[in-house]
Design a protein around this motif. Structure first.
Motif, short mmCIF file in Angstrom:
data_model
loop_
_atom_site.label_atom_id
_atom_site.label_comp_id
_atom_site.label_asym_id
_atom_site.label_seq_id
_atom_site.Cartn_x
_atom_site.Cartn_y
_atom_site.Cartn_z
N ARG A 48 129.22 -33.56 5.34
CA ARG A 48 128.04 -33.29 4.51
C ARG A 48 128.40 -32.37 3.34
O ARG A 48 127.97 -32.57 2.21
CB ARG A 48 126.94 -32.66 5.36
CG ARG A 48 125.67 -32.32 4.58
CD ARG A 48 124.68 -31.59 5.46
NE ARG A 48 124.19 -32.46 6.53
CZ ARG A 48 123.98 -32.06 7.79
NH1 ARG A 48 124.25 -30.82 8.15
NH2 ARG A 48 123.50 -32.90 8.68
N ARG A 49 129.20 -31.34 3.62
CA ARG A 49 129.60 -30.39 2.58
C ARG A 49 130.43 -31.09 1.51
O ARG A 49 130.17 -30.93 0.31
CB ARG A 49 130.38 -29.23 3.19
CG ARG A 49 131.05 -28.33 2.16
CD ARG A 49 131.76 -27.14 2.79
NE ARG A 49 130.81 -26.10 3.16
CZ ARG A 49 131.17 -24.85 3.46
NH1 ARG A 49 132.44 -24.50 3.45
NH2 ARG A 49 130.25 -23.95 3.78
N GLN A 52 128.37 -33.66 -0.57
CA GLN A 52 127.42 -33.02 -1.49
C GLN A 52 128.15 -32.36 -2.65
O GLN A 52 127.67 -32.41 -3.79
CB GLN A 52 126.58 -31.99 -0.75
CG GLN A 52 125.35 -31.54 -1.53
CD GLN A 52 124.39 -32.67 -1.80
OE1 GLN A 52 124.00 -33.39 -0.88
NE2 GLN A 52 124.02 -32.86 -3.05
N SER A 55 129.11 -35.01 -5.17
CA SER A 55 127.91 -35.49 -5.86
C SER A 55 127.42 -34.49 -6.88
O SER A 55 127.06 -34.84 -8.01
CB SER A 55 126.82 -35.78 -4.83
OG SER A 55 125.62 -36.20 -5.46
N ASP A 56 127.40 -33.20 -6.52
CA ASP A 56 126.87 -32.17 -7.41
C ASP A 56 127.78 -31.87 -8.59
O ASP A 56 127.31 -31.66 -9.72
CB ASP A 56 126.62 -30.88 -6.63
CG ASP A 56 125.46 -30.99 -5.66
OD1 ASP A 56 124.68 -31.96 -5.77
OD2 ASP A 56 125.34 -30.12 -4.77
N PRO A 240 126.44 -26.87 1.59
CA PRO A 240 125.97 -26.87 2.98
C PRO A 240 126.87 -26.01 3.89
O PRO A 240 128.09 -25.96 3.69
CB PRO A 240 126.03 -28.34 3.39
CG PRO A 240 125.91 -29.09 2.09
CD PRO A 240 126.64 -28.25 1.08
#
Length: 296
Positions: A48-49, A52, A55-56, A240
């Motif tokens: 997840r980290r 993300q 993506s960011d 995250p």
């Protein structure tokens, strides 16, 4: 041709019989078939980290990204990114790990991930090309001097935008090395016993391929090296959350976290042109900083 459920289950058992159970990467293959089982193993939090962060920071569709996963282990991160549409290359040095990753690729019918059995120390733009994103998750702290310096340089050479480092860092500046006329501090850690055989080292799936010791940079030295090889900014990721990293820090064990090194355009200061003549500062080690504070 896509594998049916029976073929996936049979092939998975063949992989286990030959190479052993999966050690970390729990990948959903089909229906109720997972590489480890229908449970949360912990790696999902870090997936997840990483997902993300890409993506960011990159802010482009995954379908437009070429991503490199270094020492990809059993393939979880590369496969996750391939499922999102990215073109992925995964490099892994141990046959047991790469065969498990290749099986997952086949079971999921993914044609946008290439899995290569190779030593990450062979990385170069001539051999593998360049990438929008480079993942170095859990491998930097398994390398030793001088290979670790060349490896960081090679990652910078193939990286066009974002390098994600998930690594241990040394909390002590015990040993100093000079590289390209700059000092870098850290500590050595044991990887294998001195009398271990190549076969014994091959079986240790969570250790270095062959070097007996590894070198962990201190945080300041890691930041300085990333700057020296061409990354314009370095950031530490906190969300995250990966709670086990904070637990390690609170216990004062070897520190670990995820670092984002970004390769951008070096900006110039417009409000004070004289400031552009100041050479970039290097991060001091803790002891050097304490001396500087006392003498101010």
């Amino acid at each position: 041709m896509p594998m049916d459920i029976e073929a996936i289950a049979q092939k998975k058992q063949e992989i286990i019989d030959k190479f052993g159970e999966w050690t970390n990467h729990n990948i959903h293959l089909a229906d109720d078939i997972y590489t480890i089982g229908q449970k949360i193993t912990g790696s999902e939090v870090k997936v997840r980290r990483i997902l993300q962060a890409i993506s960011d920071v990159v802010d482009r569709p995954f379908e437009n990204l070429r991503i490199l996963d270094l020492a990809c282990l059993e393939g979880l991160y590369g496969i996750e990114l391939a499922l999102h549409g990215a073109e992925v290359v995964g490099i892994e040095g141990r046959q047991a790990n790469i065969e498990k990753a290749r099986f997952a690729k086949e079971a999921l019918s993914l044609d946008n991930i290439q899995l290569v059995h190779d030593d990450v120390r062979n990385l170069s733009p001539e051999k593998y090309g360049t990438f929008d994103v480079v993942l170095c998750l859990g491998i930097l702290y398994h390398l030793d001097v001088p290979d670790i310096f060349r490896f960081v340089e090679n990652m910078a050479a193939v990286c066009q935008k974002l390098l994600i480092l998930d690594t241990h860092v040394s909390t002590n500046a015990e040993k100093c090395y000079i590289y390209n006329e700059q000092k870098y501090w850290g500590s050595h850690y044991a990887e294998h016993s001195g009398n271990s055989t190549p076969e014994e080292r091959e079986k240790l799936l969570w250790a270095s391929l062959d070097n007996l010791t590894s070198f962990w940079f201190t945080r300041p030295s890691l930041y300085n090296l990333l700057s020296e090889v061409g990354f314009t900014s370095v950031h530490e990721c906190h969300n995250p959350a990966v709670i086990k990293y904070e637990v390690m820090r609170q216990r004062k064990e070897a520190d670990r976290n995820t670092f984002l090194a970004i390769k951008g355009k070096q900006e110039r200061i417009l409000s004070s042109s004289i400031a552009n003549n100041i050479p970039p500062e290097r991060w001091p080690e803790k002891e050097e900083l304490e001396v500087a504070i006392r003498t101010r």
